[in-house]
Design an enzyme around this catalytic site. Structure first.
Site, PDB file in Angstrom:
ATOM      1  N   HIS A   8       3.254   6.385  -5.479  1.00 18.15           N
ATOM      2  CA  HIS A   8       2.751   6.734  -6.809  1.00 18.15           C
ATOM      3  C   HIS A   8       1.992   8.058  -6.745  1.00 18.15           C
ATOM      4  O   HIS A   8       2.073   8.894  -7.663  1.00 18.15           O
ATOM      5  CB  HIS A   8       1.848   5.609  -7.309  1.00 18.15           C
ATOM      6  CG  HIS A   8       1.718   5.542  -8.788  1.00 18.15           C
ATOM      7  ND1 HIS A   8       0.952   4.589  -9.422  1.00 18.15           N
ATOM      8  CD2 HIS A   8       2.217   6.299  -9.793  1.00 18.15           C
ATOM      9  CE1 HIS A   8       1.013   4.753 -10.730  1.00 18.15           C
ATOM     10  NE2 HIS A   8       1.766   5.797 -10.982  1.00 18.15           N
TER      11      HIS A   8
ATOM     12  N   GLU B 293       0.827  -1.212   0.000  1.00 16.75           N
ATOM     13  CA  GLU B 293       0.000   0.000   0.000  1.00 16.75           C
ATOM     14  C   GLU B 293       0.861   1.261   0.000  1.00 16.75           C
ATOM     15  O   GLU B 293       0.471   2.275  -0.593  1.00 16.75           O
ATOM     16  CB  GLU B 293      -0.948  -0.011   1.203  1.00 16.75           C
ATOM     17  CG  GLU B 293      -1.917  -1.186   1.235  1.00 16.75           C
ATOM     18  CD  GLU B 293      -2.747  -1.330  -0.029  1.00 16.75           C
ATOM     19  OE1 GLU B 293      -2.931  -0.322  -0.753  1.00 16.75           O
ATOM     20  OE2 GLU B 293      -3.209  -2.448  -0.314  1.00 16.75           O
TER      21      GLU B 293
END
Length: 682
Positions: free
Chosen positions: A481, A475
């Site tokens: 990202h 996660e």
């Protein structure tokens, strides 16, 4: 705008908080509803201004103007959706049910405005000279209108609008029903029913019982992951394992208000009707247009290649677990699905002298976070600093500021670690605010990671299994990202990429979970401070591929089920259970009892973005193994390689086709060989 409207905007668009984070302590369900309704009104005004602009349509006055419209609505809807998943209550539930069809109707109306589409089409048809990011925004905007029904006649537009509203309403009900059933189930135990459970598991069960008002001498097992998983793995009471397994596998199948039995076929058929209304054969073809796979044949090619490559090894793995069970129970032992986790653990312990509970003392959550944050610092030079002045939506939540190597502020990062009765199960990354740039500057993102990890007890801090360490790495990869996003447009920013590319950054990070040099940076005994012994480090690496083929087929089976629901050209009107068992039979080596049903609780494909997209986990696994091979060649902490990965992949969002982004990093297209080599299949 009157004073009340200004006050609402100040809570959502530009709140007077650090980095303009949401002031959760000042926001209620009522203020969210007011913001949503005001946001809809403001968005309509903005759209009207674009539609009635007398200047000739250009990229700036039409495409960019559309991109920057609807900010208040987007912010308020993001907040509502995230609270519904992570910290809901009756008021939030009711608001979601009330506003979801209204928001869906609004977006459909905006997407079907013929005046706007005429301007968008004029810009698109003029083939303006644009850079790569602007070209992608133009392409996505035009195709978004087409996929939203801009080319339909009036009757088709009306039907599409109705479909979208019903989908919004039903997906919300599906999620609510699942959460209610998960929370409702209780398996109460007496002392003589605790056989095989480690002390930590028993302690957590005792605390769960006390939290629900029980006196000493009672233990509670629930369907929440930190309770269900360890019980299935450790309990030597086969009758109780069967009871818990069946309770889990039949969620939302009962008659009553929380049943999803009628909702599943309705969702499937609505998506089919929507796809066919828009000119596609089925929903899979509609969905895959905007994915790397592009068409159903590519998905089946991947899934079938995985079955071919992994099924022989998976059969051997299952046979070994069965042999272990028969060694203990006798040759006439009838092996069932509720036995797999238990005897698989015993076999793993026998082969590697490694038990998940054995590792917990070395994986204190606070140390794991330090290790993962330290990994990001080592690779990318960033640092995370906790700031208790940033408002949070629950006392468990921690807020951090993220800074780049040069001291530049990058993002706000929230972490929400533990289960609650008002929180969906599982683990996920989400975004409260997307990154984008405009005349006012670079608006940095606010991202969050939400997990349901084993909570602390009165005597011990939160101690994780190695699997939970891997989940947090996963996660946090998604979070990076979002954190590194460096684009002009929010709709192309961060994780706004094709679904079968979005798992690359997350699954890439999982590779570090078995790297000794990474584990040594934080893994130490929570009492003694003793580092994780080299012997255990080696056992972790040696056991990495234990059961990997069986686990692969399990993921493939979910992908097959997903595709079966959505790669169909006729409405579904059959038996859900029979359909499900037939759909995944080629990948299921240990079939569940006929009463079991996954589709009624499979939120990924019924309510989330993975409809006709669950295969993307395996698709991205091919990518992540191939990408990590580059790091292995240059050094797993190589900053030059990490910088290239950040520049070419993590910061780019959806500004280019993912195949282009990957080739820019890797220098070539990915192959399945790196995955099979990592898994020990080759």
């Amino acid at each position: 705008m009157n004073a009340h409207d200004t006050a609402i905007s100040s809570l959502f668009v530009q709140p007077q908080t650090i980095h303009h984070t949401f002031p959760f302590d000042k926001i209620s369900a009522q203020t969210i509803e007011e913001a949503l309704r005001q946001g809809i009104d403001e968005h309509r005004v903005e759209i009207e201004a674009i539609a009635t602009n007398t200047d000739a349509p250009t990229f700036e006055n039409t495409i960019v103007a559309l991109e920057h419209s609807g900010r208040l609505l987007a912010d308020a809807h993001s907040l509502l959706s995230n609270l519904f998943s992570a910290c809901t209550d009756d008021a939030i539930d009711a608001l979601c049910e009330k506003m979801s069809p209204i928001i869906a109707r609004h977006h459909t109306e905006m997407a079907l405005d013929e005046r706007i589409f005429k301007r968008v089409k004029a810009v698109y048809d003029s083939h303006p000279q644009l850079d790569a990011e602007d070209t992608m925004l133009l392409k996505e905007t035009y195709e978004g209108y087409v996929r939203s029904g801009a080319l339909l006649d009036d009757a088709g537009k009306a039907r599409l609008k109705a479909i979208n509203e019903e989908l919004a309403r039903l997906t919300m009900r599906f999620s609510q029903n699942h959460l209610k059933e998960t929370n409702a189930y209780e398996m109460w135990l007496c002392e003589d029913e605790l056989e095989g459970l480690p002390d930590d598991v028993k302690a957590r069960a005792a605390e769960a019982a006390k939290a629900r008002g029980a006196e000493d001498g009672k233990w509670l097992i629930t369907l929440a992951a930190p309770s269900y998983g360890p019980f299935m793995m450790y309990s030597s009471r086969r009758d109780l394992r069967q009871r818990l397994y069946m309770a889990y596998q039949i969620q939302c199948t009962h008659e009553g208000e929380t049943s999803n039995m009628d909702i599943v076929p309705r969702l499937v058929n609505l998506r089919l009707e929507k796809a066919q209304l828009l000119g596609y054969k089925n929903y899979a073809e509609y969905a895959l247009v905007h994915r790397m796979a592009a068409r159903p044949e590519s998905v089946y090619a991947l899934l079938n290649s995985l079955i071919e490559g992994y099924k022989p090894a998976a059969k051997r793995e299952l046979a070994d677990v069965l042999a272990k069970a028969q060694q203990i129970e006798g040759n006439d032992f009838s092996f069932e699905p509720w036995d797999y986790a238990y005897y698989s653990r015993l076999l793993k312990q026998e082969r590697f002298n490694l038990d998940p509970e054995m590792l917990r003392p070395y994986f204190e959550l606070s140390k794991v976070k330090q290790g993962i944050f330290g990994l990001a610092e080592k690779l990318y030079g960033i640092r995370l600093e906790r700031n208790s002045q940033i408002p949070v939506y629950h006392p468990d939540v921690e807020a951090y500021e993220v800074y780049d190597a040069d001291g530049r502020f990058l993002a706000v990062f929230y972490y929400d670690p533990f289960p609650r009765s008002n929180k969906q199960s599982g683990a996920w990354m989400t975004t409260y605010r997307e990154q984008y740039r405009d005349k006012a500057g670079d608006h940095r993102p606010h991202v969050a990671v939400v997990t349901n990890f084993t909570p602390p007890t009165a005597l011990k801090p939160a101690l994780l299994t190695h699997g939970e360490v891997q989940t947090l790495l996963h996660e946090f990869g998604h979070a990076l990202h979002g954190i590194f996003a460096d684009t002009r447009y929010a709709s192309l920013s961060g994780t706004n990429v094709y679904w079968d590319f979005v798992e690359l950054p997350s699954q890439f990070m999982e590779n570090y979970a078995v790297e000794k040099d990474f584990l040594r940076t934080f893994a130490c005994h929570y009492v003694t401070g003793e580092p994780l012994p080299d012997e255990l480090l080696e056992r972790i690496r040696e056991s990495r591929n234990f059961g990997v083929a069986y686990a692969c087929l399990r993921q493939v089976s979910f992908g097959l089920l997903d595709m079966a629901w959505y790669d169909r050209a006729e409405p579904f009107a059959g038996d859900i259970q029979a359909f499900e068992h037939q759909a995944w039979k080629e990948a299921v080596l240990l079939p569940p009892p006929s009463a079991c049903l996954m589709s009624t609780q499979f939120g990924h494909i019924m309510t989330g973005g993975y409809s006709a997209g669950y295969y993307s986990y395996k698709w991205a696994e091919v990518l992540d193994a191939d990408a990590f091979a580059v790091f292995q060649e240059s050094g797993i902490f190589n900053t030059a390689t990490a910088s290239r990965f950040r520049k070419e992949v993590l910061s780019q969002g959806g500004t280019r086709h993912p195949a282009v982004l990957y080739r820019n990093f890797r220098g070539s297209d990915p192959t399945i060989e790196a995955l099979m080599r990592r898994d020990g299949i080759l």
